[in-house]
Design an enzyme around this catalytic site. Structure first.
Site, PDB file in Angstrom:
ATOM      1  CD  GLN A  41      -3.794  -2.689   3.746  1.00 61.72           C
ATOM      2  OE1 GLN A  41      -4.889  -2.580   4.721  1.00 61.72           O
ATOM      3  NE2 GLN A  41      -2.606  -2.323   2.837  1.00 61.72           N
TER       4      GLN A  41
ATOM      5  CG  ASP B  32      -5.068  -2.797  -5.104  1.00 60.92           C
ATOM      6  OD1 ASP B  32      -5.182  -2.450  -4.484  1.00 60.92           O
ATOM      7  OD2 ASP B  32      -4.907  -4.132  -4.864  1.00 60.92           O
TER       8      ASP B  32
ATOM      9  CE  LYS C 295      -8.405   1.705   0.085  1.00 59.86           C
ATOM     10  NZ  LYS C 295      -8.472   0.227  -1.139  1.00 59.86           N
TER      11      LYS C 295
ATOM     12  N   GLY D  77      -0.284   0.272  -2.071  1.00 55.69           N
ATOM     13  CA  GLY D  77      -0.721   1.054  -2.423  1.00 55.69           C
ATOM     14  C   GLY D  77      -1.477   2.301  -3.589  1.00 55.69           C
ATOM     15  CG  HIS D  78      -3.606   4.238  -1.306  1.00 54.41           C
ATOM     16  ND1 HIS D  78      -3.865   4.877  -0.344  1.00 54.41           N
ATOM     17  CD2 HIS D  78      -4.054   3.225  -1.555  1.00 54.41           C
ATOM     18  CE1 HIS D  78      -4.167   4.151   0.576  1.00 54.41           C
ATOM     19  NE2 HIS D  78      -4.683   3.014  -0.117  1.00 54.41           N
TER      20      HIS D  78
HETATM   21  P1  IMP Z   1      -0.425  -8.095   4.368  1.00 51.27           P
HETATM   22  O1  IMP Z   1      -1.070  -6.975   5.191  1.00 51.27           O
HETATM   23  O2  IMP Z   1       0.878  -8.376   3.574  1.00 51.27           O
HETATM   24  O3  IMP Z   1      -0.565  -8.642   5.696  1.00 51.27           O
HETATM   25  O4  IMP Z   1      -0.905  -9.389   3.314  1.00 51.27           O
HETATM   26  C1  IMP Z   1      -2.465  -9.547   3.006  1.00 51.27           C
HETATM   27  C2  IMP Z   1      -3.301  -9.868   2.414  1.00 51.27           C
HETATM   28  O5  IMP Z   1      -3.599  -8.587   2.187  1.00 51.27           O
HETATM   29  C3  IMP Z   1      -3.336 -10.420   0.835  1.00 51.27           C
HETATM   30  O6  IMP Z   1      -3.734 -11.710   0.280  1.00 51.27           O
HETATM   31  C4  IMP Z   1      -2.715  -9.411   0.420  1.00 51.27           C
HETATM   32  O7  IMP Z   1      -2.703  -9.244  -0.723  1.00 51.27           O
HETATM   33  C5  IMP Z   1      -3.836  -8.169   0.891  1.00 51.27           C
HETATM   34  N1  IMP Z   1      -2.998  -6.974   0.561  1.00 51.27           N
HETATM   35  C6  IMP Z   1      -2.400  -6.355   1.899  1.00 51.27           C
HETATM   36  N2  IMP Z   1      -2.225  -4.286   1.033  1.00 51.27           N
HETATM   37  C7  IMP Z   1      -2.809  -4.373  -0.130  1.00 51.27           C
HETATM   38  C8  IMP Z   1      -3.703  -3.758  -0.677  1.00 51.27           C
HETATM   39  O8  IMP Z   1      -3.059  -2.553  -0.550  1.00 51.27           O
HETATM   40  N3  IMP Z   1      -4.396  -3.707  -1.758  1.00 51.27           N
HETATM   41  C9  IMP Z   1      -5.325  -4.913  -1.963  1.00 51.27           C
HETATM   42  N4  IMP Z   1      -4.343  -6.456  -1.276  1.00 51.27           N
HETATM   43  C10 IMP Z   1      -3.463  -5.883   0.023  1.00 51.27           C
HETATM   44 MG    MG Z   2      -3.500  -0.919  -3.758  1.00 51.68          MG
END
Ligand code: IMP
Ligand code: MG
Length: 422
Positions: A223, A13, A16, A40-41
């Protein structure tokens, strides 16, 4: 622009989506290489807001080729609805989007298992997005996953899916969860398979043709560095390589074809989900949330917030090979009187100038801060480096120096025009 890898230098977040959108202007091809619709972009174009989860944000510009690479895990139902959503608002998605044949598919049992494992973990939960990302990558590593190439082959898909649903239903029953109906999953996934078939391609050869033509390719990371499965705050991470190496393995474009790495970071720090966040600070969180900022694009969750952590960002420079920095959300600090920057950690008597690998140690670490005077002037209207308040420029120069990379972009708001090339 040459071939550029863009990564998040913090916990995701970092903004990007916006920086990618700006850089895409000069790119020919934009590639997603890891993660799934956990990402989520958010991109603002004029008054319109777009949130993309799987499709590279390059899709919003004309004449760009967008690729979902082999390293991504694809929820086909999610992808269809994303394509449909874009088409509904007049964005062309036809001949400009390609999905790797070898990208793995996310199924409802992955999502269900993701949720069940979180419940089982109780207070030690990861705080996942519940999109089934971990279980889907788990199947890939265990060599029992299904790929896009299987999804679009009706006969093979039916056979493989039947076995997978049967096996996973046993696991779900053991969790006390409801088993899935093969018929239902099969029907919806086959429909998605037919819909997506025209997009499925050998993206490795496609990308190599682009490399040979001398096209400029932008690799859009999802991420952030500290959510990397190898380099992040394990186990509080996502299940892919979010660092720059993931762009190579997740696309099939070799390291010696890459020219540059851009690291995106916020002028402060945020994180969604559980796990250590050394500079977390309630006042910073309250201030940003009160401004209506820092709510997740995928899950709507309020993000945890804190001061800029240069120990973390310097580590990010090291593991990603970051050349250039894009600092975002500068305007979020416009009202702060004294801005703190973490320059080291302390655990009892022990001092760290790097990120300790033991998450329990990291969770115990107290930040050591340097202080900077705030500029206390709105920056959102600044359109050049000179228009930024001097104290703001000092702050940006300091965090870039501490991060050990070159300041390249300063972003003062979500819009394209709120982008300053330094
Ligand atoms: P997962 O990717 O859904 O398995 O989540 C694992 C960890 O990564 C959690 O702490 C999520 O909140 C974090 N996470 C996954 N995708 C994103 C993203 O796009 N932005 C921020 N945090 C993310
Ligand atoms: Mg995001």
């Amino acid at each position: 622009m040459a071939n550029t890898i863009l990564v998040g230098a913090q916990w995701g977040d970092e903004g990007k989506g916006k920086i990618i959108d700006v850089l895409t202007e000069q790119a020919d091809v934009v590639v997603r290489t890891q993660g799934g619709n956990n990402a989520g972009h958010t991109v603002f174009i004029g008054p319109k807001k777009y949130v993309l989860h799987l499709i590279p944000s390059g899709i919003l510009r004309k004449k760009k080729t967008c690729v979902i690479g082999n390293g991504v895990v694809v929820d086909p139902i999610g992808l269809v609805s994303e394509i449909e959503g874009l088409r509904k608002i007049g964005v062309k998605v036809n001949g400009n989007l390609f999905v790797s044949e070898t990208a793995h598919v996310v199924f409802p049992y992955h999502r269900e298992l993701d949720a069940q494992r979180e419940v089982l973990k109780g207070k030690n939960k990861i705080g996942t997005t519940k999109r089934g990302i971990g279980p889907a990558y788990g199947d890939k590593a265990a060599r029992v996953g299904l790929r896009m190439i299987d999804l679009i082959n009706a006969e093979r898909f039916e056979q493989k899916l039947a076995a997978k649903v049967k096996e996973n239903n046993e696991v779900l029953k053991a969790f006390g969860a409801k088993p899935l109906s093969f018929k239902e999953v099969h029907k919806t996934y086959r429909a998605a398979g037919d819909y997506l078939k025209p997009f499925v391609a050998n993206t490795v050869t496609l990308l190599h043709q682009a490399v040979r033509r001398g096209d400029d390719i932008l690799f859009e990371g999802a991420q952030g560095t500290f959510l990397d499965i190898d380099h992040g705050t394990y186990p509080y991470v996502t299940s892919s390589n979010t660092t720059s190496g993931g762009a190579c393995t997740g696309s099939g474009v070799a390291p010696n074809r890459m020219d540059r790495v851009v690291g995106v970071l916020k002028a402060y720090t945020t994180r969604v989900g559980e796990g250590p966040l050394p500079t977390e600070n309630a006042e910073v969180a309250d201030m940003l949330h009160a401004m209506g900022r820092e709510f997740g694009a995928t899950t709507g969750r309020a993000r945890r917030c804190g001061w800029f952590d240069s120990v973390a960002t310097r580590h990010a420079t090291m593991v990603n090979g970051i050349d250039d920095l894009a600092v975002t959300n500068i305007d979020g600090l416009d009202t702060v009187e004294t801005i703190k920057v973490c320059i080291g950690y302390r655990d009892g008597k022990k001092k760290y100038d790097y990120m300790p690998n033991d998450v329990e140690v990291l969770a115990r670490c107290e930040p050591v801060y340097a202080e900077f005077p705030g500029w206390r002037t709105p920056t959102d209207k600044a359109r050049s480096w000179k228009q930024l308040p001097p104290k703001c420029r000092e702050y940006l120069k300091a965090i870039a120096e501490l991060t050990e990379a070159k300041l390249f972009i300063a972003s003062v708001g979500p819009a394209r025009e709120q982008t300053i090339f330094v």
